[in-house]
Write a protein that holds these residues in place. Sequence first.
Motif, PDB file in Angstrom:
ATOM      1  N   TRP A   1      15.406  14.624-105.326  1.00 31.83           N
ATOM      2  CA  TRP A   1      16.406  13.603-105.351  1.00 31.83           C
ATOM      3  C   TRP A   1      16.285  12.298-106.051  1.00 31.83           C
ATOM      4  CZ3 TRP A   1      18.807  14.232 -99.786  1.00 31.83           C
ATOM      5  CH2 TRP A   1      19.302  15.295 -99.645  1.00 31.83           C
ATOM      6  N   TRP A   2      17.030  12.243-107.052  1.00 30.68           N
ATOM      7  CA  TRP A   2      16.791  10.878-107.986  1.00 30.68           C
ATOM      8  C   TRP A   2      18.035   9.975-107.774  1.00 30.68           C
ATOM      9  CZ3 TRP A   2      19.623   8.805-112.008  1.00 30.68           C
ATOM     10  CH2 TRP A   2      19.087   7.961-112.598  1.00 30.68           C
ATOM     11  N   THR A   3      17.701   8.567-107.406  1.00 30.98           N
ATOM     12  CA  THR A   3      18.637   7.653-107.283  1.00 30.98           C
ATOM     13  C   THR A   3      18.496   6.400-108.017  1.00 30.98           C
ATOM     14  OG1 THR A   3      17.385   6.708-105.500  1.00 30.98           O
ATOM     15  CG2 THR A   3      18.914   8.543-104.903  1.00 30.98           C
ATOM     16  N   LEU A   4      19.334   6.162-108.623  1.00 30.17           N
ATOM     17  CA  LEU A   4      19.318   4.577-109.153  1.00 30.17           C
ATOM     18  C   LEU A   4      18.838   3.484-108.307  1.00 30.17           C
ATOM     19  CD1 LEU A   4      22.326   4.656-111.672  1.00 30.17           C
ATOM     20  CD2 LEU A   4      19.925   4.997-112.227  1.00 30.17           C
ATOM     21  N   THR A   5      18.125   2.645-108.746  1.00 37.16           N
ATOM     22  CA  THR A   5      17.833   1.230-107.678  1.00 37.16           C
ATOM     23  C   THR A   5      19.114   0.347-107.537  1.00 37.16           C
ATOM     24  OG1 THR A   5      16.860   0.234-109.603  1.00 37.16           O
ATOM     25  CG2 THR A   5      15.600   1.422-108.482  1.00 37.16           C
ATOM     26  N   GLY A   6      19.230  -0.093-106.639  1.00 39.33           N
ATOM     27  CA  GLY A   6      20.432  -0.984-106.219  1.00 39.33           C
ATOM     28  C   GLY A   6      20.261  -1.155-104.718  1.00 39.33           C
ATOM     29  N   SER A   7      19.736  -2.208-104.060  1.00 39.13           N
ATOM     30  CA  SER A   7      19.576  -2.159-102.677  1.00 39.13           C
ATOM     31  C   SER A   7      20.849  -2.610-101.878  1.00 39.13           C
ATOM     32  CB  SER A   7      18.378  -2.804-102.216  1.00 39.13           C
ATOM     33  OG  SER A   7      17.222  -2.377-103.069  1.00 39.13           O
ATOM     34  N   HIS A   8      21.019  -1.835-100.804  1.00 35.88           N
ATOM     35  CA  HIS A   8      21.995  -2.289 -99.751  1.00 35.88           C
ATOM     36  C   HIS A   8      21.484  -3.013 -98.806  1.00 35.88           C
ATOM     37  CE1 HIS A   8      24.297   0.068-102.534  1.00 35.88           C
ATOM     38  NE2 HIS A   8      23.954   1.322-101.780  1.00 35.88           N
ATOM     39  N   VAL A   9      21.654  -4.017 -98.293  1.00 30.73           N
ATOM     40  CA  VAL A   9      21.162  -4.654 -96.996  1.00 30.73           C
ATOM     41  C   VAL A   9      22.280  -4.568 -95.967  1.00 30.73           C
ATOM     42  CG1 VAL A   9      20.421  -6.803 -96.052  1.00 30.73           C
ATOM     43  CG2 VAL A   9      19.665  -6.456 -98.204  1.00 30.73           C
ATOM     44  N   THR A  10      21.805  -3.789 -95.027  1.00 29.13           N
ATOM     45  CA  THR A  10      22.926  -3.376 -93.967  1.00 29.13           C
ATOM     46  C   THR A  10      22.619  -4.504 -92.857  1.00 29.13           C
ATOM     47  OG1 THR A  10      22.532  -1.102 -94.318  1.00 29.13           O
ATOM     48  CG2 THR A  10      23.428  -1.627 -91.962  1.00 29.13           C
ATOM     49  N   VAL A  11      24.026  -5.168 -92.278  1.00 26.54           N
ATOM     50  CA  VAL A  11      23.849  -6.317 -91.433  1.00 26.54           C
ATOM     51  C   VAL A  11      24.703  -5.807 -90.315  1.00 26.54           C
ATOM     52  CG1 VAL A  11      24.631  -8.658 -90.839  1.00 26.54           C
ATOM     53  CG2 VAL A  11      23.992  -7.828 -93.265  1.00 26.54           C
ATOM     54  N   GLN A  12      23.953  -5.536 -89.067  1.00 29.17           N
ATOM     55  CA  GLN A  12      24.327  -4.678 -87.889  1.00 29.17           C
ATOM     56  C   GLN A  12      24.848  -6.079 -86.910  1.00 29.17           C
ATOM     57  OE1 GLN A  12      21.334  -1.042 -88.133  1.00 29.17           O
ATOM     58  NE2 GLN A  12      21.571  -2.184 -86.445  1.00 29.17           N
ATOM     59  N   ILE A  13      26.213  -5.957 -86.629  1.00 32.93           N
ATOM     60  CA  ILE A  13      26.603  -7.211 -85.679  1.00 32.93           C
ATOM     61  C   ILE A  13      27.135  -6.648 -84.448  1.00 32.93           C
ATOM     62  CG2 ILE A  13      27.795  -9.370 -85.651  1.00 32.93           C
ATOM     63  CD1 ILE A  13      27.567  -9.528 -88.753  1.00 32.93           C
ATOM     64  N   GLY A  14      26.579  -7.375 -83.277  1.00 30.35           N
ATOM     65  CA  GLY A  14      27.139  -7.036 -81.889  1.00 30.35           C
ATOM     66  C   GLY A  14      26.622  -5.661 -81.375  1.00 30.35           C
ATOM     67  N   GLN A  15      26.906  -5.369 -80.204  1.00 31.47           N
ATOM     68  CA  GLN A  15      26.358  -4.020 -79.516  1.00 31.47           C
ATOM     69  C   GLN A  15      26.977  -2.886 -80.428  1.00 31.47           C
ATOM     70  OE1 GLN A  15      27.117  -3.852 -75.418  1.00 31.47           O
ATOM     71  NE2 GLN A  15      27.143  -1.642 -75.329  1.00 31.47           N
ATOM     72  N   CYS A  16      28.256  -2.980 -80.643  1.00 35.48           N
ATOM     73  CA  CYS A  16      28.813  -1.706 -81.642  1.00 35.48           C
ATOM     74  C   CYS A  16      28.153  -1.633 -82.732  1.00 35.48           C
ATOM     75  CB  CYS A  16      30.266  -1.770 -81.579  1.00 35.48           C
ATOM     76  SG  CYS A  16      31.037  -0.695 -82.560  1.00 35.48           S
ATOM     77  N   GLY A  17      28.013  -2.719 -83.425  1.00 41.76           N
ATOM     78  CA  GLY A  17      27.504  -2.462 -84.846  1.00 41.76           C
ATOM     79  C   GLY A  17      25.871  -2.098 -84.911  1.00 41.76           C
ATOM     80  N   ASN A  18      24.975  -2.405 -83.850  1.00 47.78           N
ATOM     81  CA  ASN A  18      23.798  -2.218 -83.835  1.00 47.78           C
ATOM     82  C   ASN A  18      23.651  -0.715 -83.267  1.00 47.78           C
ATOM     83  OD1 ASN A  18      21.797  -4.520 -84.441  1.00 47.78           O
ATOM     84  ND2 ASN A  18      23.296  -5.574 -83.156  1.00 47.78           N
ATOM     85  N   GLN A  19      24.347  -0.298 -82.239  1.00 48.24           N
ATOM     86  CA  GLN A  19      24.328   1.160 -81.964  1.00 48.24           C
ATOM     87  C   GLN A  19      24.583   2.026 -82.938  1.00 48.24           C
ATOM     88  OE1 GLN A  19      26.519   0.958 -78.341  1.00 48.24           O
ATOM     89  NE2 GLN A  19      24.646   0.499 -77.097  1.00 48.24           N
ATOM     90  N   LEU A  20      25.818   1.773 -83.692  1.00 54.91           N
ATOM     91  CA  LEU A  20      26.400   2.701 -84.758  1.00 54.91           C
ATOM     92  C   LEU A  20      25.372   2.523 -85.896  1.00 54.91           C
ATOM     93  CD1 LEU A  20      28.477   4.145 -86.366  1.00 54.91           C
ATOM     94  CD2 LEU A  20      29.787   2.308 -87.005  1.00 54.91           C
ATOM     95  N   GLY A  21      24.783   1.378 -86.196  1.00 52.94           N
ATOM     96  CA  GLY A  21      23.798   1.388 -87.252  1.00 52.94           C
ATOM     97  C   GLY A  21      22.395   2.282 -87.096  1.00 52.94           C
ATOM     98  N   GLU A  22      21.949   2.328 -85.620  1.00 54.35           N
ATOM     99  CA  GLU A  22      20.860   3.166 -85.377  1.00 54.35           C
ATOM    100  C   GLU A  22      21.175   4.626 -85.754  1.00 54.35           C
ATOM    101  OE1 GLU A  22      17.770   4.030 -81.602  1.00 54.35           O
ATOM    102  OE2 GLU A  22      19.933   3.533 -81.299  1.00 54.35           O
ATOM    103  N   GLN A  23      22.198   4.811 -85.442  1.00 56.38           N
ATOM    104  CA  GLN A  23      22.893   6.656 -85.449  1.00 56.38           C
ATOM    105  C   GLN A  23      22.969   6.638 -87.168  1.00 56.38           C
ATOM    106  OE1 GLN A  23      25.366   6.886 -81.713  1.00 56.38           O
ATOM    107  NE2 GLN A  23      24.406   8.932 -81.971  1.00 56.38           N
ATOM    108  N   PHE A  24      23.692   5.703 -87.749  1.00 55.34           N
ATOM    109  CA  PHE A  24      23.564   5.821 -89.234  1.00 55.34           C
ATOM    110  C   PHE A  24      22.256   5.981 -89.919  1.00 55.34           C
ATOM    111  CE2 PHE A  24      23.519   3.336 -93.349  1.00 55.34           C
ATOM    112  CZ  PHE A  24      24.466   4.284 -94.014  1.00 55.34           C
TER     113      PHE A  24
END
Length: 448
Positions: A1-24
């Motif tokens: 799999w080849w991808t173009l570079t271009g980084s996404h910084v994920t900002v997980q905020i609060g209990q919901c955001g952090n728990q969802l981020g872990e599973q993402f």
Amino acid sequence: WWTLTGSHVTVQIGQCGNQLGEQFFSALGSEEHGSDPLWISHPNFFREISRRRDRKRSRCRAVLVDAEPRVVSEICQTSLAPARSKSWLYPELDEAIVKSWNKVGSSGSANNWAYGYKQQGDAMGECVLESVRKEVENCDCLDSFFFLQSLAGGTGSGLGSLCSELLRDEYPARFQLHAVVWPYSSGDVVVQAYNSTLSLSHLLDSSDGILCLHNDEAHDICSKLLGVPRPSLSHLNQVLADQLASLFFPVRSRLAKTEPERAIKMSELLSSLCSSPLHKLLSLRCLPHIPKRSLAFTKLRWEAVLNPLAQMQLTGWHMDEGLDWSMSPSSGSYNRAIAAMLLLRGEGWQEAETKRFKDCLHAGWSERGDNLQVLGSPQQFKGLERSSCILANCQSQAKLLDKLLERTAALRTARAFLHQYERYGTSEEDVDEAMAGLEQVISDYHHL
């Protein structure tokens, strides 16, 4: 799999955001990607660990933000578990975030948007900015920020709104996509209508796009399609995380048969779907939803996946059970869209018939099919022989905004709980202004 570079910084905020981020991130890391580590197969979301002995492991490009240490500490420890160590792990907790807990007393935000925005914002805003700067320094080319947060509580909604504004000021040329989790319509947070209204009003100003995820819809999918009799928050997060992850595996356009597959960059996604500053609300619908125990016995043709998905988009419904099949584009009243992106995964995706989407996806001023992109890959997703999802900027979220404003107006008319917000600097006029802003958004979508 080849991808173009271009980084996404994920900002997980609060209990919901952090728990969802872990599973993402778990969903991104769980798919087969050959012998390559995640920092090669998914450089948008993962980076290399500098230590030579860890070259097969990857570190996700993420900043974990919460007003109390319990959830983020547990998540970081879980990512270090032996079963996870060969795939990915979170960055170490930034000292700036740890020190900020002393300022806010390591407590939550009492489900109060104003407290999260003002009190926690004053104590943690600069600390969050410093943590983000450190993560950005690890990016060769920063493309965008990806926020994960809830609308119902105080930290995800209030502090999340402030962080969005701070990053907009600090990185004005970078895109922001917010995946926001709407609370249950019968939620146990009595002021969730205030929190959701204030949060959405601010995010519509500072973000480039808002991807709306719904607990009610995820609950229906779990209980009616996946056979989970009593869905927990973990079950809901798994459904939402899988839907989000399905967007970011490599694909190519149907019109570019000779090009290699690559991951969609958020800047491309937002430029395509949210080109109008008046329309920023995105909906995501995916099919099929099949219990793991049934995968080996399930065979689906493309028609069986795409026909219900097209009808879901047409009606604004969230699953293939309970669909209104009587509605059609000729009826005049249907879920109009400004733009949409259809992703197909599985063998034969190039030949799959997508005419139904072209017939129903257009706003009043556009030609049929002009605003639909079709992308795909022969690679399967989550063991599904054929699967598809559609990300659309359409009217369905405006209807939910209407219901939200009804609940907010009922509280506002009775002046219920307003003193809790006034204590932290959010006045009646601020609530009225937020409601007026959302009413304008509803009007803009209704006139498509």
